[in-house]
Write a protein that holds these residues in place. Structure first.
Motif, short mmCIF file in Angstrom:
data_model
loop_
_atom_site.label_atom_id
_atom_site.label_comp_id
_atom_site.label_asym_id
_atom_site.label_seq_id
_atom_site.Cartn_x
_atom_site.Cartn_y
_atom_site.Cartn_z
N UNK A 147 7.63 -0.30 -15.89
CA UNK A 147 6.36 -0.26 -15.15
C UNK A 147 6.46 -1.17 -13.94
N UNK A 148 5.98 -0.63 -12.82
CA UNK A 148 6.01 -1.45 -11.60
C UNK A 148 4.66 -2.13 -11.35
N UNK A 149 3.59 -1.54 -11.92
CA UNK A 149 2.28 -2.17 -11.83
C UNK A 149 1.71 -2.19 -10.42
N UNK A 150 0.85 -1.22 -10.11
CA UNK A 150 0.27 -1.15 -8.76
C UNK A 150 -1.26 -1.24 -8.83
N UNK A 151 -1.84 -1.80 -7.78
CA UNK A 151 -3.30 -1.81 -7.66
C UNK A 151 -3.67 -0.59 -6.80
N UNK A 152 -3.89 0.52 -7.47
CA UNK A 152 -4.13 1.79 -6.76
C UNK A 152 -5.45 1.76 -6.00
N UNK A 153 -6.45 1.11 -6.58
CA UNK A 153 -7.75 1.02 -5.90
C UNK A 153 -7.59 0.28 -4.56
N UNK A 154 -6.81 -0.80 -4.58
CA UNK A 154 -6.59 -1.58 -3.34
C UNK A 154 -5.85 -0.72 -2.31
N UNK A 155 -4.93 0.11 -2.78
CA UNK A 155 -4.19 0.97 -1.86
C UNK A 155 -5.15 1.92 -1.13
N UNK A 156 -6.08 2.53 -1.88
CA UNK A 156 -7.03 3.45 -1.24
C UNK A 156 -7.90 2.71 -0.23
N UNK A 157 -8.34 1.51 -0.62
CA UNK A 157 -9.18 0.73 0.32
C UNK A 157 -8.38 0.42 1.58
N UNK A 158 -7.10 0.10 1.41
CA UNK A 158 -6.27 -0.23 2.59
C UNK A 158 -6.11 0.97 3.51
N UNK A 159 -6.31 2.17 2.97
CA UNK A 159 -6.20 3.38 3.79
C UNK A 159 -7.56 3.79 4.37
N UNK A 160 -8.57 2.98 4.08
CA UNK A 160 -9.92 3.29 4.56
C UNK A 160 -10.57 4.43 3.79
#
Ligand SMILES: C[S@@+](CC[C@H](N)C(=O)[O-])C[C@H]1O[C@@H](n2cnc3c(N)ncnc32)[C@H](O)[C@@H]1O
Length: 238
Positions: free
Chosen positions: A198-211
Motif C-alpha cells: 500500500x502506498x497510502x494516498x490522500x485522494x480527497x486532498x488530490x481532488x481539492x488540489x485539482x480544484x
C-alpha cells in the motif's frame, strides 16, 4: 482448480497442496508473504515490484475465502454500496473490482448497468462465479492506467482499495483516467495507511488540489481503523 485445504493443516501439507493446486511460483509467493512479514521494505521489493503479477498470484480461492471470512470487509462493502447508491448513478464502472464483492452489493441496491474491470485474471475468474446469475454486470480484463472506454462513458466511476496499491506514477494515471471516463461522479474508498503493498494516498486532498468539488469526504464509520480510512465522492458536473 484450487484444492480446499483446512487452514489448520500442518505447514508442509499446506505448502504441498499450494504447489499441486497452483504451481511452485504460487507456493513460493505465499511462503514469502509469511516469511517476510517483519521486513516490509524487503517484502515490497521481492513481492510487490510488479503489482499485476502480485494480484494474479494473490487472487484465487485462498484470497476469496480469507476476505469472505472477515465480517468487517462485508460491513464496509455494504456501507459503501449504500453510499454509492444514494447518488442514483445511471451506470457505474468499478476499476479494480477484484472478485466482485462491491458489484454484488451494488446489484442488490440499484438496477443500472454495472461494469467491473481488473488486471488480475485470477480475481476475475472468481468474479465470474461470484456474480453468476446477476443481471447486467459486465466483467473485463484491463488496466486502470489505460481504460478501454471513451471519454465520459460512465455516470459514476468507483475505486475501492485500488489506487493505494499502485506506485505514484501509476496512481496518477489511474486518477486521470477516472476523470476522463466519469461523467458526474468519481467515488473512492482509498485508505491513507502504508504497508508493503500500500502506498497510502490522500485522494480527497488530490481532488481539492485539482480544484474539483467534493460532495463528501471522511472516514468510513464502520471501518476497524477509521483514522486511516477515507471515502470521498467528487462531483464532476451538475
Ligand atoms: C484489495 S483488492 C480490492 C477489490 C475490490 N475493489 C473490493 O473492494 O473488494 C484490489 C484489486 O485491485 C486490482 N488492481 C490494483 N491495481 C490495478 C490496476 N492498476 N488496474 C486494474 N486493477 C487493479 C487488483 O487486481 C485487485 O483485484
Amino acid at each position: 482448480m484450487e484444492l480446499l485445504v483446512p487452514s489448520h493443516s500442518a505447514l508442509p501439507v499446506r505448502a504441498w497442496n499450494a504447489v499441486r493446486s497452483r504451481g511452485p511460483r504460487y507456493a513460493w509467493h505465499k511462503a514469502l508473504r509469511r516469511v517476510l512479514g517483519r521486513w516490509p521494505s524487503w517484502k515490497r521489493h521481492w513481492l510487490y515490484s510488479d503489482p499485476r503479477l502480485y494480484w494474479t498470484l494473490r487472487g484465487g480461492e485462498d484470497y476469496f475465502r480469507e476476505q469472505e471470512g472477515q465480517a468487517a470487509r462485508t460491513l464496509r462493502t455494504e456501507w459503501l454500496a449504500q453510499r454509492l447508491a444514494a447518488y442514483r448513478p445511471a451506470c457505474i464502472l468499478e476499476i479494480g473490482c477484484g472478485y466482485g464483492k462491491l458489484l454484488r452489493a451494488l446489484r442488490w441496491r440499484i438496477d443500472v448497468p454495472l461494469v467491473g474491470l481488473d488486471f488480475s485474471t485470477t480475481q476475475l475468474e472468481h468474479a465470474r462465479r461470484f456474480l453468476e446469475g446477476l443481471d447486467d454486470i459486465e466483467i473485463l480484463l484491463g488496466c486502470g492506467e489505460c481504460l478501454p472506454f471513451p471519454d465520459g462513458a460512465f455516470d459514476m466511476v468507483v475505486t475501492s482499495a485500488v489506487i493505494l496499491h499502485n506506485p505514484p506514477k501509476a496512481a496518477e494515471h489511474i486518477r486521470r483516467e477516472v476523470l476522463r471516463v466519469a461523467r458526474r461522479f468519481a467515488a473512492h474508498n482509498e485508505e491513507t495507511s502504508r504497508s508493503y503493498n500500500r502506498y497510502g494516498y490522500d485522494t480527497a486532498a488530490w481532488y481539492r488540489s485539482q480544484g474539483i468539488v467534493l460532495a463528501e469526504s471522511g472516514p468510513i464509520p464502520v471501518d476497524p481503523d477509521p483514522a486511516t480510512s477515507q471515502f470521498c465522492v467528487a462531483k464532476l458536473s451538475p
